[in-house]
Design a protein around this motif. Structure first.
Motif, PDB file in Angstrom:
ATOM      1  N   LYS A  17       0.835  -1.202   0.000  1.00  0.00           N
ATOM      2  CA  LYS A  17       0.000   0.000   0.000  1.00  0.00           C
ATOM      3  C   LYS A  17       0.873   1.257   0.000  1.00  0.00           C
ATOM      4  CE  LYS A  17      -3.983   0.359   2.066  1.00  0.00           C
ATOM      5  NZ  LYS A  17      -4.984   0.291   3.135  1.00  0.00           N
ATOM      6  N   LEU A  19       3.518   1.599  -1.494  1.00  0.00           N
ATOM      7  CA  LEU A  19       4.045   1.780  -2.861  1.00  0.00           C
ATOM      8  C   LEU A  19       2.928   1.850  -3.901  1.00  0.00           C
ATOM      9  CD1 LEU A  19       7.127  -0.606  -2.736  1.00  0.00           C
ATOM     10  CD2 LEU A  19       7.171   1.880  -2.924  1.00  0.00           C
ATOM     11  N   SER A  20       1.705   2.082  -3.458  1.00  0.00           N
ATOM     12  CA  SER A  20       0.577   2.059  -4.386  1.00  0.00           C
ATOM     13  C   SER A  20       0.280   3.434  -4.982  1.00  0.00           C
ATOM     14  CB  SER A  20      -0.676   1.540  -3.670  1.00  0.00           C
ATOM     15  OG  SER A  20      -1.129   2.486  -2.720  1.00  0.00           O
ATOM     16  N   ASN A  21       1.105   4.397  -4.676  1.00  0.00           N
ATOM     17  CA  ASN A  21       0.924   5.755  -5.198  1.00  0.00           C
ATOM     18  C   ASN A  21       2.147   6.133  -6.033  1.00  0.00           C
ATOM     19  OD1 ASN A  21       1.717   8.741  -4.808  1.00  0.00           O
ATOM     20  ND2 ASN A  21      -0.470   8.767  -4.352  1.00  0.00           N
ATOM     21  N   PRO A  22       1.926   6.687  -7.222  1.00  0.00           N
ATOM     22  CA  PRO A  22       3.068   6.954  -8.113  1.00  0.00           C
ATOM     23  C   PRO A  22       4.097   7.924  -7.534  1.00  0.00           C
ATOM     24  CG  PRO A  22       1.010   7.835  -9.015  1.00  0.00           C
ATOM     25  CD  PRO A  22       0.638   6.952  -7.885  1.00  0.00           C
ATOM     26  N   VAL A  25       6.208   5.904  -5.254  1.00  0.00           N
ATOM     27  CA  VAL A  25       7.133   5.063  -6.021  1.00  0.00           C
ATOM     28  C   VAL A  25       8.316   5.902  -6.499  1.00  0.00           C
ATOM     29  CG1 VAL A  25       7.427   3.727  -8.141  1.00  0.00           C
ATOM     30  CG2 VAL A  25       5.393   3.396  -6.733  1.00  0.00           C
ATOM     31  N   LYS A  26       8.040   7.126  -6.957  1.00  0.00           N
ATOM     32  CA  LYS A  26       9.128   7.992  -7.430  1.00  0.00           C
ATOM     33  C   LYS A  26      10.082   8.344  -6.295  1.00  0.00           C
ATOM     34  CE  LYS A  26       6.796  10.042 -11.418  1.00  0.00           C
ATOM     35  NZ  LYS A  26       6.277  11.272 -12.046  1.00  0.00           N
ATOM     36  N   PHE A  28      10.603   6.557  -3.648  1.00  0.00           N
ATOM     37  CA  PHE A  28      11.344   5.329  -3.349  1.00  0.00           C
ATOM     38  C   PHE A  28      12.467   5.108  -4.360  1.00  0.00           C
ATOM     39  CE2 PHE A  28      12.122   0.848  -4.079  1.00  0.00           C
ATOM     40  CZ  PHE A  28      12.357   0.375  -2.807  1.00  0.00           C
ATOM     41  N   MET A  29      12.138   5.255  -5.645  1.00  0.00           N
ATOM     42  CA  MET A  29      13.144   5.091  -6.700  1.00  0.00           C
ATOM     43  C   MET A  29      14.332   6.011  -6.458  1.00  0.00           C
ATOM     44  SD  MET A  29      10.824   5.078 -10.141  1.00  0.00           S
ATOM     45  CE  MET A  29      10.179   3.594 -10.907  1.00  0.00           C
TER      46      MET A  29
END
Lengths: 109, 109
Positions: A17, A19-22, A25-26, A28-29
């Motif tokens: 959850k 990581l369920s938002n773009p 995710v960015k 995190f990347m």
DNA sequence: TATAAATTTCGAAACACTTCGAATATCAGA
DNA sequence: TCTGATATTCGAAGTGTTTCGAAATTTATA
């Protein structure tokens, strides 16, 4: 069901959850990448970035960036540490190992 | 940011959103596990389970199970295939590989 | 101590998700 | 073709998420 522990489902769902938002995710990347590309910027030699730099290219309000980082932290994916005026963030590698195991179990032997 | 392609963030977020619910994680675990434990039950020798057996131990309505499986399918994690009265489900291994790569990139070299 | 920089908290609006039961659809076999 | 088994769609209620700007907090430095 025996390759996995059924009781862990909630824990994994919480992590995914996060990581369920773009935008998350960015973030995190970016945190994951700077372990290699950037020179260590953390107070104790640990590699991280702060909220301001992470939100720079995202095009969203700072308060929203702060919220997203809190979500990533709550799930255990990202460690945060106040250092001076800044809050330094970094990926928690133990969770990465957990997730690698999770998906390895889904591969045929 | 260069270890990852920034444009992929939405794709990953969609996949992780599919795994952000504990029931969907349980369904995924079960599908992933039966590749080893169960004997092939799919029409073409492919290993899978149908909606009914997947929902059996979940304690939720059948319509909810159907909804969750559709979400897993939409993200690409699970393949579905109607065969007779049943809808057979199986994990799509190409997405597993994608996710393994995603988290491998987060580990230091 | 006063000011400025960085971040977090708060309240609110818009929107999305979860779950159910009822209704509907699909299909095998009598 | 009728029946029963399996699965999906629909509508609705309750709940959770996303995002913002304003206000508050924290800390370094003048």
């Amino acid at each position: 069901m025996s390759r996995y522990r059924n009781d862990d489902a909630q824990r994994y769902a919480d992590i995914f959850k996060a990581l369920s938002n773009p935008y998350r995710v960015k973030i995190f990347m970016r945190l994951a990448s700077c372990c290699i590309e950037a020179s260590p910027c953390g107070s104790d030699g640990q590699i991280c970035e702060c909220v301001g730099t992470l939100g720079k290219d995202l095009g969203i309000a700072g308060s929203t960036v702060s919220h997203h980082i809190k979500e990533l932290n709550r799930s255990g994916l990202v460690k945060i540490k106040r250092h001076g005026q800044r809050t330094e963030c970094s990926v928690d590698l133990s969770v990465i190992d957990l997730l690698l195991e999770f998906f390895k179990l889904a591969e045929p032997v």
